[in-house]
Design an enzyme around this catalytic site. Structure first.
Site, mmCIF file in Angstrom:
data_model
loop_
_atom_site.group_PDB
_atom_site.id
_atom_site.type_symbol
_atom_site.label_atom_id
_atom_site.label_comp_id
_atom_site.label_asym_id
_atom_site.label_seq_id
_atom_site.Cartn_x
_atom_site.Cartn_y
_atom_site.Cartn_z
ATOM 1 N N GLU A 60 0.816 -1.221 0.000
ATOM 2 C CA GLU A 60 0.000 0.000 0.000
ATOM 3 C C GLU A 60 0.846 1.265 0.000
ATOM 4 O OE1 GLU A 60 -0.701 -2.665 1.803
ATOM 5 O OE2 GLU A 60 -2.600 -3.249 0.882
ATOM 6 N N HIS A 129 -11.542 -4.516 7.837
ATOM 7 C CA HIS A 129 -12.059 -4.185 6.508
ATOM 8 C C HIS A 129 -13.129 -3.093 6.572
ATOM 9 C CE1 HIS A 129 -10.047 -7.886 5.453
ATOM 10 N NE2 HIS A 129 -10.353 -7.734 4.182
#
Ligand SMILES: Cc1ncc(C[n+]2csc(CCOP(=O)(O)OP(=O)(O)O)c2C)c(N)n1
Lengths: 325, 363
Positions: A60, A129
Site C-alpha cells: 500500500e 475491513h
C-alpha cells in the site's frame, strides 16, 4: 439517464474521465484483470491497457508513494486501497507526503491524485475491513476527504475529485455499492467538493451525517415526522473541507443538532462539527449537541456489528432527548 | 539454496586511497572536466563548513553536514543530464546544487524559509525529504511516469544506509523493478544512522546485494573515489535510458562530522575510526593527489579557488539573509490550490492578530 448502482456510477466516472484525459491512470491491487475486488474497475484494463490500469505489487505504501511520483511527473493517478483498514500502511505517504507536498515545495509540486477506498460497516467483513477512519484525514491538512451516499453523488463527486488539483481521499461506503439504483445522467458532471446536501428539510432538529447512515437517518426522519418532529437531514458529502455554512444555517433554523457517524466517537468528525457549531452558533442552540456513533472499541466481530453501529433506536432516542430540553 | 557466501562482492574503485590509478576503467574525461569536478568538491566542502559556522552563530537552523560524502554526491549528480530527476534526503545538498539547485535557496531552506524549498520551475529536483526512505517511492513513481511518457529521463533517489531498513525502500525497489522503471537508487552508505552502526542496521554483507532479491542490478562503489562514482553512475544512467530497468548503487563513504548540528558523535564513535576516514581516506585529498600528479593543479591554484568560492558562498549567504522572513499568513497559501473557507478565515485571524500586535507597538 441510466439507472445505476453506486459501483456502476463509480466505474462510469472513471471510464469517462479516462477517455477525456489520458493523464489519468488507475493503480492498485487487483484493479486490472480482476477489475477490483468490488469490480469498480471492471473492464477498464481491457479498454485502456495495462499502462493505464496497473496491477501493483501488494504494497500500500508503494501504491500511494509511486502515485505521488507519477503525479509530480505529469499524471493524475487514481489509486485504489482495497479496504480502508489497510490505509494505516500508507499513513506516511498520504498524510506526511501527498498532503504536504504543495506546502513543502511552496506550490512548485502538487499531487493531483485520488485515493479510492471501500469502507464502512454492516456487511460482515473480516477484521480491519470495515473501519471508518475519515477523522485521521480531517487532521491532515492538504487533503480533501469526500464520501458519497448515493450513485448520483458518487459519479459527480468522483469526477470532481479526478479534476481537483489537490489529493482527494474518496471513501466509498461498501454497503451502498449495490444497495439501490438511481437515475444518473449519462454525460459527465460534477458535484462540487465541499458542499453539503440538505437531503430533507425540517424545522425541529438538524442531523448531520454522511456515507451509509444517510439512508438510515432519512428513514428515522420520516418516522419522526409521523410523530410530529420535523428533522432536517444534511448529507455532509465532504469531510474536509467541512461545509460549515450549511450546518450553521440549519442549526440557526432548528436550534438542535445531532451528528450521526459510524466511526468511533472519540476524536471523530462529530466532535469537530460540535465544536465548530459551538463556536459559530452557540446561542442558536436550545439543547446540547448529541452524537450517535460507533463506540470506542475496535470495529467489532460480525455478530455484534448491528448493535455497535448507529441504528434507528439510538438515533430516535437522541432526537427525543434533544426535543425534551 | 542461496548462500550469502556465494554472492560476488565486487567493489568498484579506480583510484587508490593515495590517488594512484588502480584500474584501467578510468573515465575518459577532459582535463577541464576533471578540474570542474574537483572545484565542486572544494566549493561544497567550504559551503558545508560555512553552514556549520552559521548554525553556531544562530543564523540558520539545524543542519545536517555532508563533509566526507562529496565524492558520492558530486560524482553521481555530475553524471546526470539536466532533465533527469533527483529526489534527495536532507543530507544530499551537494547533489542538489550540482544538478542546478541554487545555493541561495539551499541556504534559505536551512534558515527555515519556505521559499528555500520552492524548486525553480525548469529544474527537476524535489524538496529534501525528512522521512527516511519516503522519497524512494516518489522516485519509483516518477521513473514509471517517464517510462509511460516515453521520455528518456532518469530518476535518482538519494538516501542513507539507515533508509535501507525501511519498508518504503523495499517497496520502491520492488515496484520499480517490476515496472522496469528508469530509476537509480543511490545509497550513501556513510556507516552511521545517527548513532547506529551499519552492522546493527543490516546483517547483509553489502547493501548493494539487496538488489538481488528484487531482480535488479546492484553495485558497490568506493564512494570516496569520485571517478569511480562518476563511472558507475554514468553506466547506470545509460542502463536506465536503454530501458534495462532500475539499479541500486551503494557508495561506501563516511560522514566526517556529526549527524546534525544537534548531535554529539563522540558519544558513539571511536576517534581512531573518524581520524582514519578524515586523514587517510578523505575524498578531496585523494582526488587532489591524482590531479596534482597529472600536473593539473597545485597549491597556488587551490588557494586561489578557495578564495573565490569563499566569496561566492558569502555572497549567497548575504543574498539569502536579505530575503524577507516568511510571513505567517504565507503558510496558508500552499495548503490547497485555493484555500477553503475555514482556512481562509484562520488566515484572516492571523492577519488581524498581527496587525493589532503591530498597532500596539509590540511589533
Ligand atoms: C521515518 C523516520 N524515522 C526516524 C527519523 C529520525 N532520523 C533522522 S536521520 C536518521 C538516521 C538516518 O540514517 P541514514 O538513513 O543512514 O542516513 P544518514 O543520516 O546517515 O545520511 C534518523 C533515525 C526520520 N527522520 N524518519
Amino acid at each position: 439517464m441510466a439507472n445505476l448502482t453506486m459501483i456502476e456510477a463509480i466505474r462510469e466516472a472513471m471510464e469517462q474521465e479516462m477517455e477525456k484525459d489520458d493523464r489519468i491512470i488507475i493503480l492498485g491491487e487487483d484493479v486490472g484483470k480482476n477489475g477490483g475486488v468490488f469490480r469498480a474497475t471492471e473492464g477498464l484494463q481491457a479498454k485502456f491497457g495495462e499502462d493505464r490500469v496497473m496491477d501493483t505489487p501488494l504494497a500500500e505504501s508503494a501504491i500511494i508513494g509511486t502515485s505521488i511520483g507519477l503525479s509530480i511527473n505529469g499524471f493524475r493517478p487514481v489509486a485504489e486501497i482495497q479496504f480502508l483498514g489497510f490505509i494505516y500502511e500508507t499513513m506516511d505517504q498520504i498524510a506526511a507526503q501527498a498532503a504536504r507536498i504543495r506546502f513543502r515545495s511552496a506550490g512548485r509540486f502538487t499531487v493531483p491524485m485520488v485515493i479510492r477506498s471501500p469502507y464502512g460497516g454492516g456487511i460482515r467483513t473480516p477484521e480491519l475491513h470495515s473501519d471508518s477512519l475519515e477523522a485521521l484525514f480531517l487532521h491532515s491538512p492538504g487533503l480533501k476527504v469526500v464520501i458519497p451516499s448515493n450513485p448520483y453523488d458518487a459519479k459527480g463527486l468522483l469526477i470532481s475529485a479526478m479534476r481537483d488539483d489537490n489529493p482527494v481521499l474518496f471513501l466509498e461506503p461498501m454497503p451502498l455499492y449495490r444497495a439501490f439504483r438511481m437515475e444518473v445522467p449519462e454525460e459527465p458532471y460534477e458535484v462540487p467538493i465541499g458542499k453539503a446536501n440538505v437531503v430533507r428539510e425540517g424545522d425541529d432538529v438538524t442531523i448531520v451525517t454522511w456515507g451509509a447512515p444517510v439512508k438510515l437517518v432519512q428513514k428515522v426522519a420520516e418516522e419522526s415526522a409521523k410523530k410530529g418532529i420535523s428533522v432536517e437531514v444534511i448529507d455532509l458529502r465532504t469531510i474536509q473541507p467541512i461545509d460549515l455554512e450549511t450546518i450553521v444555517q440549519s442549526v440557526e433554523k432548528t436550534s438542535r443538532l445531532i451528528i450521526v457517524h459510524e466511526a468511533v466517537k472519540s476524536g471523530g468528525v462529530g466532535g469537530e462539527i460540535a465544536a465548530l457549531v459551538s463556536e459559530y452558533a452557540l446561542f442558536s442552540l436550545a439543547s446540547p449537541i448529541l452524537r450517535v456513533t460507533g463506540y470506542d472499541t475496535p470495529y467489532p466481530v460480525p455478530p455484534i456489528e448491528d448493535d455497535w453501529l448507529p441504528n434507528a433506536p439510538r438515533i430516535e432516542k437522541a432526537i427525543n432527548k434533544v426535543m425534551s430540553y | 539454496m542461496f548462500d550469502e557466501n556465494d554472492l560476488k562482492h565486487e567493489f568498484v574503485q579506480l583510484l587508490s586511497e593515495d590517488g594512484i590509478v588502480k584500474n584501467e576503467g578510468i573515465p575518459q574525461l577532459s582535463n577541464e572536466t576533471l578540474i570542474e569536478l574537483y572545484e565542486w568538491m572544494v566549493k561544497m566542502r567550504l559551503f558545508d563548513e560555512k553552514m556549520l559556522r552559521l548554525q553556531r552563530q544562530g543564523r540558520i537552523g539545524t543542519y545536517a553536514p555532508f563533509s566526507g560524502q562529496e565524492a558520492a554526491q558530486i560524482g553521481s549528480a555530475f553524471a546526470l543530464e539536466k532533465d533527469d530527476w533527483i529526489f534527495p534526503s536532507y543530507r544530499e545538498l551537494a547533489a542538489m546544487m550540482v544538478h542546478g539547485y541554487p545555493m541561495k535557496q539551499i541556504i534559505l531552506y536551512t534558515m527555515g524559509n519556505l521559499k528555500g524549498s520552492q524548486t525553480p520551475k525548469d529544474l527537476n529536483v524535489f524538496p529534501v525529504q525528512i522521512i527516511i526512505a519516503a522519497q524512494t517511492l516518489h522516485a519509483a513513481g516518477c521513473a514509471i511516469a517517464s517510462k509511460l511518457k516515453g521520455e528518456k529521463h532518469v530518476t535518482v533517489s538519494y538516501f542513507g544506509d539507515g533508509a535501507t531498513s525501511q519498508g518504503d525502500f523495499h517497496e520502491a525497489l520492488n515496484i520499480a523493478s517490476v515496472n522496469k522503471a528508469p530509476a537509480i537508487f543511490f545509497c550513501s552508505n556513510n556507516h552511521w544512522a545517527i548513532s547506529v552502526p551499519l552492522q546493527k542496521q543490516t546483517a547483509s554483507k553489502t547493501i548493494a546485494q539487496k538488489a538481488v532479491a528484487y531482480g535488479m542490478k546492484g553495485i558497490q562503489v568506493d564512494g570516496n573515489d569520485i571517478l569511480a562514482v562518476y563511472q558507475v553512475m554514468k553506466d547506470a544512467v545509460e542502463q536506465c535510458r536503454n530501458g534495462e530497468g532500475p539499479i541500486l548503487i551503494e557508495a561506501v563513504t563516511y560522514r566526517q562530522g556529526p549527524h546534525t548540528t544537534a548531535d554529539d558523535p563522540t558519544r558513539y564513535r571511536n576517534d581512531d575510526e573518524v581520524k582514519d576516514w578524515i586523514e587517510r581516506r578523505d575524498p578531496l585529498k585523494r582526488f587532489y593527489t591524482f590531479l596534482q600528479k597529472k600536473g593539473l593543479i597545485d597549491e597556488g591554484y587551490e588557494s586561489e579557488i578557495k578564495k573565490k568560492f569563499t566569496e561566492d558562498i558569502d555572497r549567497a549567504v548575504a543574498e539569502a539573509e536579505a530575503v524577507a522572513q516568511p510571513t505567517t499568513d504565507e503558510a496558508f497559501d500552499y495548503v490547497y490550490d485555493k484555500p477553503h473557507k475555514l482556512l481562509a478565515e484562520q488566515k484572516r485571524e492571523v492577519q488581524r492578530f498581527l496587525a493589532a500586535k503591530e498597532g500596539n507597538g509590540h511589533g
